[in-house]
Structures are given as C-alpha cells and as structure tokens.
Design an enzyme around this catalytic site. Structure first.
Site, PDB file in Angstrom:
ATOM      1  N   ASP A  37       0.851  -1.194   0.000  1.00  0.00           N
ATOM      2  CA  ASP A  37       0.000   0.000   0.000  1.00  0.00           C
ATOM      3  C   ASP A  37       0.890   1.248   0.000  1.00  0.00           C
ATOM      4  OD1 ASP A  37      -3.224   0.563   0.960  1.00  0.00           O
ATOM      5  OD2 ASP A  37      -1.797   2.225   0.976  1.00  0.00           O
ATOM      6  N   ASN A  93     -12.834  -2.775   2.579  1.00  0.00           N
ATOM      7  CA  ASN A  93     -13.745  -1.640   2.695  1.00  0.00           C
ATOM      8  C   ASN A  93     -14.740  -1.724   1.549  1.00  0.00           C
ATOM      9  OD1 ASN A  93     -12.388  -0.494   4.939  1.00  0.00           O
ATOM     10  ND2 ASN A  93     -10.852   0.401   3.586  1.00  0.00           N
ATOM     11  N   GLN A 100     -14.004   3.072   1.322  1.00  0.00           N
ATOM     12  CA  GLN A 100     -13.449   2.572   0.054  1.00  0.00           C
ATOM     13  C   GLN A 100     -13.161   3.754  -0.866  1.00  0.00           C
ATOM     14  OE1 GLN A 100     -15.808  -0.391  -2.068  1.00  0.00           O
ATOM     15  NE2 GLN A 100     -14.181  -0.725  -3.577  1.00  0.00           N
ATOM     16  N   VAL A 102     -10.853   3.121  -3.751  1.00  0.00           N
ATOM     17  CA  VAL A 102     -10.552   2.543  -5.060  1.00  0.00           C
ATOM     18  C   VAL A 102     -11.618   1.494  -5.349  1.00  0.00           C
ATOM     19  CG1 VAL A 102      -8.885   1.281  -6.459  1.00  0.00           C
ATOM     20  CG2 VAL A 102      -8.072   2.953  -4.773  1.00  0.00           C
ATOM     21  N   HIS A 106     -10.450  -5.162  -3.322  1.00  0.00           N
ATOM     22  CA  HIS A 106      -9.118  -5.506  -2.828  1.00  0.00           C
ATOM     23  C   HIS A 106      -9.190  -5.808  -1.350  1.00  0.00           C
ATOM     24  CE1 HIS A 106      -9.758  -1.171  -2.542  1.00  0.00           C
ATOM     25  NE2 HIS A 106      -9.061  -1.214  -1.433  1.00  0.00           N
ATOM     26  N   HIS A 108      -7.014  -5.560   2.180  1.00  0.00           N
ATOM     27  CA  HIS A 108      -5.850  -5.026   2.886  1.00  0.00           C
ATOM     28  C   HIS A 108      -5.332  -6.141   3.799  1.00  0.00           C
ATOM     29  CE1 HIS A 108      -6.768  -0.647   2.119  1.00  0.00           C
ATOM     30  NE2 HIS A 108      -7.956  -1.165   1.908  1.00  0.00           N
TER      31      HIS A 108
HETATM   32  P1  AMP Z   1      -9.564   1.560   0.029  1.00  0.00           P
HETATM   33  O1  AMP Z   1      -9.581   2.886   0.729  1.00  0.00           O
HETATM   34  O2  AMP Z   1     -10.027   0.399   0.873  1.00  0.00           O
HETATM   35  O3  AMP Z   1     -10.291   1.651  -1.300  1.00  0.00           O
HETATM   36  O4  AMP Z   1      -8.050   1.239  -0.255  1.00  0.00           O
HETATM   37  C1  AMP Z   1      -7.345   1.764  -1.332  1.00  0.00           C
HETATM   38  C2  AMP Z   1      -5.905   1.727  -0.954  1.00  0.00           C
HETATM   39  O5  AMP Z   1      -5.135   1.823  -2.130  1.00  0.00           O
HETATM   40  C3  AMP Z   1      -5.469   2.864  -0.030  1.00  0.00           C
HETATM   41  O6  AMP Z   1      -4.982   2.334   1.184  1.00  0.00           O
HETATM   42  C4  AMP Z   1      -4.375   3.569  -0.834  1.00  0.00           C
HETATM   43  O7  AMP Z   1      -3.309   3.999  -0.026  1.00  0.00           O
HETATM   44  C5  AMP Z   1      -3.946   2.498  -1.816  1.00  0.00           C
HETATM   45  N1  AMP Z   1      -3.384   2.965  -3.080  1.00  0.00           N
HETATM   46  C6  AMP Z   1      -3.872   3.898  -3.922  1.00  0.00           C
HETATM   47  N2  AMP Z   1      -3.084   4.033  -4.999  1.00  0.00           N
HETATM   48  C7  AMP Z   1      -2.086   3.126  -4.858  1.00  0.00           C
HETATM   49  C8  AMP Z   1      -0.935   2.771  -5.634  1.00  0.00           C
HETATM   50  N3  AMP Z   1      -0.656   3.361  -6.819  1.00  0.00           N
HETATM   51  N4  AMP Z   1      -0.106   1.806  -5.153  1.00  0.00           N
HETATM   52  C9  AMP Z   1      -0.362   1.221  -3.980  1.00  0.00           C
HETATM   53  N5  AMP Z   1      -1.423   1.511  -3.189  1.00  0.00           N
HETATM   54  C10 AMP Z   1      -2.272   2.447  -3.622  1.00  0.00           C
END
Ligand code: AMP
Length: 122
Positions: A37, A93, A100, A102, A106, A108
């Site tokens: 992350d 999430n 959430q 993204v 996924h 974590h």
């Molecule tokens: P969520 O908030 O559950 O959707 O998690 C998305 C996660 O993706 C967050 O913890 C971000 O820090 C992580 N994230 C976003 N862009 C990238 C990236 N390019 N490489 C690695 N992690 C990322």
C-alpha cells in the site's frame, strides 16, 4: 454482476494491471496480485487485488466464488511469506461510507502492528 457504476474511469488498480502505472508486484498468479500500500496504515500493509474487475465486495456473485476463496488462501500464504502469520488483519472496505476509495475490490493485509481489539478498522 451488479450495475454499480464506479465514480471515476479505470481504477488505479486496473491501470496497474494494464501497465499504465508502475508498481512493484510482490506476488502474482493467474487470478490476483499483491502490492504494498502506497500509504500504509501498518508497518506491513499489503493489498491483495484480483485481476478481474469487481468494484465492491457486494458486487461479487456466485461466479466469483472460487476467486474469492482463492484470495483468502493467498492471503494466508502471503501472511506466512511476510512473517505476519500470527497477527494480521484482513480488511475489505465496501463503499464510500466504509472508506473505500478505489472501486476495484481488494483486501488489505495488515500486520506488525499492535491491534486494538475495539478498532476493527485500519
Ligand atoms: P480503500 O480505501 O479500501 O479503497 O483502499 C485503497 C488503498 O489503495 C489505499 O490504502 C491507498 O493507499 C492504496 N493505493 C492507492 N493508490 C495506490 C498505488 N498506486 N499503489 C499502492 N497503493 C495504492
């Protein structure tokens, strides 16, 4: 698959899959991959991402059953590989209200952190 429409275009994870955004892939197989992350909430904070696009967990259906089962087993393998098998947290999430950001499903995988029993978040 539900008719949920993600708030933006291709997600950052889709763009990593397509090679548009560079990322160090720590593990991958036919179905999923693992990256660190970019904004870690724990000393070990990995993301386990299916190659197939599913926006949210709630958009998954019967056809994704074996993929989701596979990811759970990969999560355990990855935890062992990174030495956090005795204390890690797996978080999904689902939806903006749950944090959430993204909209490409996924997990974590977080470890090497002192977890607070009352805090189920990250
Ligand atoms: P969520 O908030 O559950 O959707 O998690 C998305 C996660 O993706 C967050 O913890 C971000 O820090 C992580 N994230 C976003 N862009 C990238 C990236 N390019 N490489 C690695 N992690 C990322």
């Amino acid at each position: 698959m539900s008719d949920f429409v993600a708030p933006e275009g291709p997600s950052v994870f889709k763009r990593i899959i397509d090679g548009e955004i560079p990322s160090e892939v720590l593990f991958q197989d036919d179905l999923c991959f693992v990256i660190a992350d970019i904004n870690p909430s724990a000393p070990t904070h990995l993301l386990l991402i299916p190659k197939q696009e599913i926006p949210r967990l709630v958009d998954a259906s019967e056809e994704h059953k074996s993929l989701l089962g596979h990811m759970m087993l990969v999560a355990g393998d990855i935890a062992r590989k990174f030495g956090i098998q005795d204390a890690f947290r797996l978080v999904i999430n689902n939806g903006e209200g749950a944090g959430q950001t993204v909209f490409h499903l996924h997990m974590h995988i977080m470890g090497n952190k002192k977890f607070n029993e009352a805090d189920l978040g990250n």
